[in-house]
Design an enzyme around this catalytic site. Structure first.
Site, PDB file in Angstrom:
ATOM      1  N   THR A 178       0.837  -1.211   0.000  1.00 18.68           N
ATOM      2  CA  THR A 178       0.000   0.000   0.000  1.00 18.68           C
ATOM      3  C   THR A 178       0.863   1.247   0.000  1.00 18.68           C
ATOM      4  OG1 THR A 178      -1.883  -1.047   1.117  1.00 18.68           O
ATOM      5  CG2 THR A 178      -1.857   1.340   1.045  1.00 18.68           C
ATOM      6  N   ARG A 180     -14.494   3.905   2.683  1.00 15.99           N
ATOM      7  CA  ARG A 180     -15.122   2.731   2.102  1.00 15.99           C
ATOM      8  C   ARG A 180     -15.853   1.976   3.186  1.00 15.99           C
ATOM      9  NH1 ARG A 180      -9.440  -0.395   1.151  1.00 15.99           N
ATOM     10  NH2 ARG A 180      -8.679   1.710   1.154  1.00 15.99           N
ATOM     11  N   ASN A 211      -6.110 -12.958   1.227  1.00 10.28           N
ATOM     12  CA  ASN A 211      -5.711 -12.728  -0.154  1.00 10.28           C
ATOM     13  C   ASN A 211      -6.874 -12.088  -0.881  1.00 10.28           C
ATOM     14  OD1 ASN A 211      -7.273 -14.918  -1.729  1.00 10.28           O
ATOM     15  ND2 ASN A 211      -6.307 -16.058  -0.062  1.00 10.28           N
ATOM     16  N   GLU A 212      -6.601 -11.498  -2.021  1.00  4.43           N
ATOM     17  CA  GLU A 212      -7.612 -10.757  -2.761  1.00  4.43           C
ATOM     18  C   GLU A 212      -8.559 -11.652  -3.540  1.00  4.43           C
ATOM     19  OE1 GLU A 212      -7.966  -6.859  -3.646  1.00  4.43           O
ATOM     20  OE2 GLU A 212      -7.913  -7.518  -1.577  1.00  4.43           O
ATOM     21  N   TRP A 258       0.568  -9.850   4.164  1.00  7.54           N
ATOM     22  CA  TRP A 258      -0.085  -9.306   2.970  1.00  7.54           C
ATOM     23  C   TRP A 258       0.615  -9.814   1.701  1.00  7.54           C
ATOM     24  CZ3 TRP A 258      -1.082  -6.951   7.437  1.00  7.54           C
ATOM     25  CH2 TRP A 258      -2.277  -6.264   7.595  1.00  7.54           C
ATOM     26  N   GLU A 276     -10.048  -5.197   9.618  1.00  5.73           N
ATOM     27  CA  GLU A 276      -9.419  -3.997   9.060  1.00  5.73           C
ATOM     28  C   GLU A 276     -10.529  -3.040   8.695  1.00  5.73           C
ATOM     29  OE1 GLU A 276      -6.382  -4.481   6.062  1.00  5.73           O
ATOM     30  OE2 GLU A 276      -6.877  -2.545   5.144  1.00  5.73           O
TER      31      GLU A 276
END
Length: 651
Positions: A91, A378, A179-180, A133, A256
């Site tokens: 990030t 968000r 994970n994404e 991450w 988070e």
């Protein structure tokens, strides 16, 4: 909180009883209790969000840590979540891995070990959480995916947990899996097995530490998987959960959240979600990304922390409103307390939660945050209306005889004596209240830190530190690759102590690492500057290094970075480019540079000129954009290279 919110919160009218004009709410433990409260925390990492904190001088560094972790002083956080460094951009920068290579282990890299120890020093009961991450490239075996070889990944993560205990006496309480794309149930089971086999049965697993689904449904269908997972964690859940997650009866965490600029609106966002994550979603822990905004503000998500500490060179830091919003809960309720079932929304907007320790103590937190003063970055916040209101509360069950203290945004503690268990409050917009039997809360303070100041116009570093406390040099913020202090035992001359780029394989990451390595430093507003550095390439023929000025991007945008980049290569050539990728060439030619020899590069002026070993090599490269940016050093690829005697001077 500054401006509007501070002024409003200083106004309070107390009505002993006023039933005709107010809605009533019951606080009762006899109808049963809700879920167990697990705490409020901050997140260091994901990535490199505490990078500049370690470079603060005392006493300012300790003061910042006190505001974050010291009980009954500031945020008094219950939890600290840190990144398990993976040598990758995640990030706002890269954090070093404890295993750059498969046969490598070093548990003193980076600053997360230090940060966890400082948190534990202040609060021995703080919960510690680790989450990777990203991973070093060797974990993926050539793929940008860490779970094709789950035994390797599990062993890598468990080694970090073992090292935390062996070298730092830190007991990691939870480890996350994130994970994404999706989660890997076989990996989760294998991680549980590896933890147990290593004597780490007390370490619990958070999965998927990203989304409610598909993990929730999988837990309902797979008993072995359900036994392995202790907490379902979601990122930025918007205060809501899903039915399948509730059916699992697992702990639900917002593992988070926040990620919002820490002005008064950011404070309002944090106040709203701390209450409503439980009211709407039965989440018993909320963790802020990030803990402290201690990275260059012009990187992505600048100042998205509970407080701001981005100027170690001046010593300035700012205790932002989210610190005191946090304290409204953390100083008056502890992990292990239990929510009452009687929590909910206020009739004219806002929410209230109530917690008890089961030993006679009660804490109630009320927030009345208006939509436009509490939206988070968000997810999008649907419209709603909120107006001032009178709210009458009735204490029932074991609380009926209580006298409470009323705190309004840490401005005062007023005794509140209910009349036969009833009391009425006048609630305005954008207010936070705590009503509690706990008397130990306080608004800690230190003398004002030094005033803010820009990065020094002249900065030098010869990296001559034999036993560095941290592995990274002050103020350098790695954006791709890892630049560490290095002792060059093969060089008896002036370059024994250097800074070395050590990542030799592209890491496994969800973010967009550049194909080149780069570390930035300085003032983003610099326009006319001179950069000088000695460089040493370690890759014969293919090696390449650069110094740069007016570097305009970092973080997740690092692949698109522009600036003035002065490269030399081990094949005896040089190049000047307008971008990190090296596509826009401004000048090129022969340099005579080779690997395994030191060369001094100098980049000067707004109309850039370049020098090699003190002699002009090229001049007057016209670079119209970007007009400003950081200084930087880096390499052509993921390769070993050294840097020494760095100097930057801005006009």
């Amino acid at each position: 909180m500054s401006s509007r919110l501070t002024v409003v919160l200083s106004v309070l009218i107390f009505f002993p009883l006023n039933f005709c004009s107010s809605r009533s709410y019951v606080l009762d433990d006899k109808v049963g209790l809700g879920r167990v409260f697990d705490g409020i925390g901050g997140l260091s990492g994901g990535g490199a969000t505490s990078r500049l904190l370690v470079n603060y001088a005392e006493p300012y560094r300790s003061q910042i840590l006190d505001y974050l972790f010291k009980p009954n002083f500031g945020a008094s956080l219950h939890m600290l979540k840190v990144e398990i460094g993976g040598d990758a951009q995640t990030t706002d920068g890269t954090e070093p891995s404890h295993m750059h290579y498969e046969n490598d282990e070093n548990f003193f890299r980076g600053y997360e070990w230090w940060l966890m120890k400082e948190a534990k020093k202040r609060n021995p009961d703080i919960t510690l959480i680790g989450l990777p991450w990203a991973f070093p490239g060797w974990v993926g075996r050539g793929k940008n995916w860490p779970y094709d070889f789950p035994d390797i990944t599990a062993s890598y993560v468990v080694s970090w947990i073992i090292g935390a205990k062996q070298y730092h006496n830190l007991d990691i309480d939870y480890v996350g899996i994130w994970n994404e794309r999706n989660f890997n149930s076989n990996y989760i089971k294998l991680l549980r097995y590896t933890l147990d086999k290593s004597g780490l049965k007390k370490v619990r697993i958070i999965a998927s530490d990203n989304l409610w689904e598909p993990i929730s449904l999988s837990l309902l269908l797979d008993q072995e998987l359900s036994k392995a997972v202790d907490v379902i964690g979601a990122h930025y859940p918007g205060t809501t959960t899903v039915m399948e997650a509730l059916k699992t009866q697992k702990k639900l965490w917002s593992s988070e959240d926040y990620s919002t600029f820490n002005d008064e609106v950011g404070g309002g966002c944090w106040a709203r979600i701390l209450n409503q994550n439980y009211v709407n979603g039965l989440m018993t822990a909320t963790i802020s990304w990030n803990l402290v905004a201690s990275y260059y503000e012009d990187l992505p998500y600048g100042r998205d922390g509970l407080m701001t500490a981005e100027e170690p060179w001046s010593g300035n830091y700012v205790v932002e409103s989210p610190i005191w919003i946090t304290a409204h809960t953390t100083q008056f309720a502890q992990p292990g307390w239990t929510y009452l079932q009687t929590v909910g929304h206020l009739e004219k907007g806002g929410s209230y939660v109530a917690l008890t320790d089961g030993k006679g103590n009660l804490t109630v937190v009320i927030e009345t945050m208006a939509h436009d003063h509490s939206w988070c970055i968000r997810p999008p916040l649907p419209p709603y209306n909120l107006t001032s209101q009178n709210a009458t509360f009735q204490l029932k069950g074991s609380f009926v005889i209580y006298e409470l203290l009323l705190d309004v945004f840490f401005t005062c503690l007023w005794p509140l004596q209910p009349s036969e268990g009833w009391f009425t409050l006048s609630l305005g917009e954008d207010e936070v209240y705590t009503l509690t039997t706990i008397t130990t809360g306080q608004k800690g303070c230190y003398p004002e830190p030094p005033p803010p100041a820009p990065f020094p116009h002249l900065y030098k570093d010869d990296f001559n530190i034999a036993n560095p406390f941290f592995s990274e040099a002050p103020y350098f913020a790695d954006q791709t690759g890892v630049f560490e202090y290095y002792i060059n035992l093969t060089d008896p001359g002036p370059h024994v102590f250097t800074l070395r780029q050590v990542v030799t394989q592209k890491p496994v990451t969800w973010a967009a690492d550049a194909d080149q390595t780069i570390s930035v430093i300085g003032n983003y507003q610099w326009q006319n500057l001179s950069v000088t550095c000695d460089v040493f390439m370690e890759s014969v023929k293919t090696g390449g290094v650069f110094i740069a000025a007016r570097v305009d991007k970092g973080g997740m945008s690092v692949r698109n970075t522009k600036g003035v980049f002065y490269w030399v290569f081990a094949d005896g050539t040089y190049k000047v480019t307008n971008d990190l990728a090296g596509q826009t060439v401004l000048a090129e030619g022969l340099s005579g540079t080779r690997a395994y020899g030191w060369h001094t590069l100098t980049l000067k002026g707004q109309y850039a000129s370049g020098f090699l070993n003190g002699y002009p090599l090229w001049k007057n490269a016209v670079v119209l954009t970007p007009k400003n940016g950081w200084a930087a050093i880096g390499t052509r690829s993921f390769e070993l290279a050294q840097f020494d005697n760095f100097v930057v001077e801005a006009q």
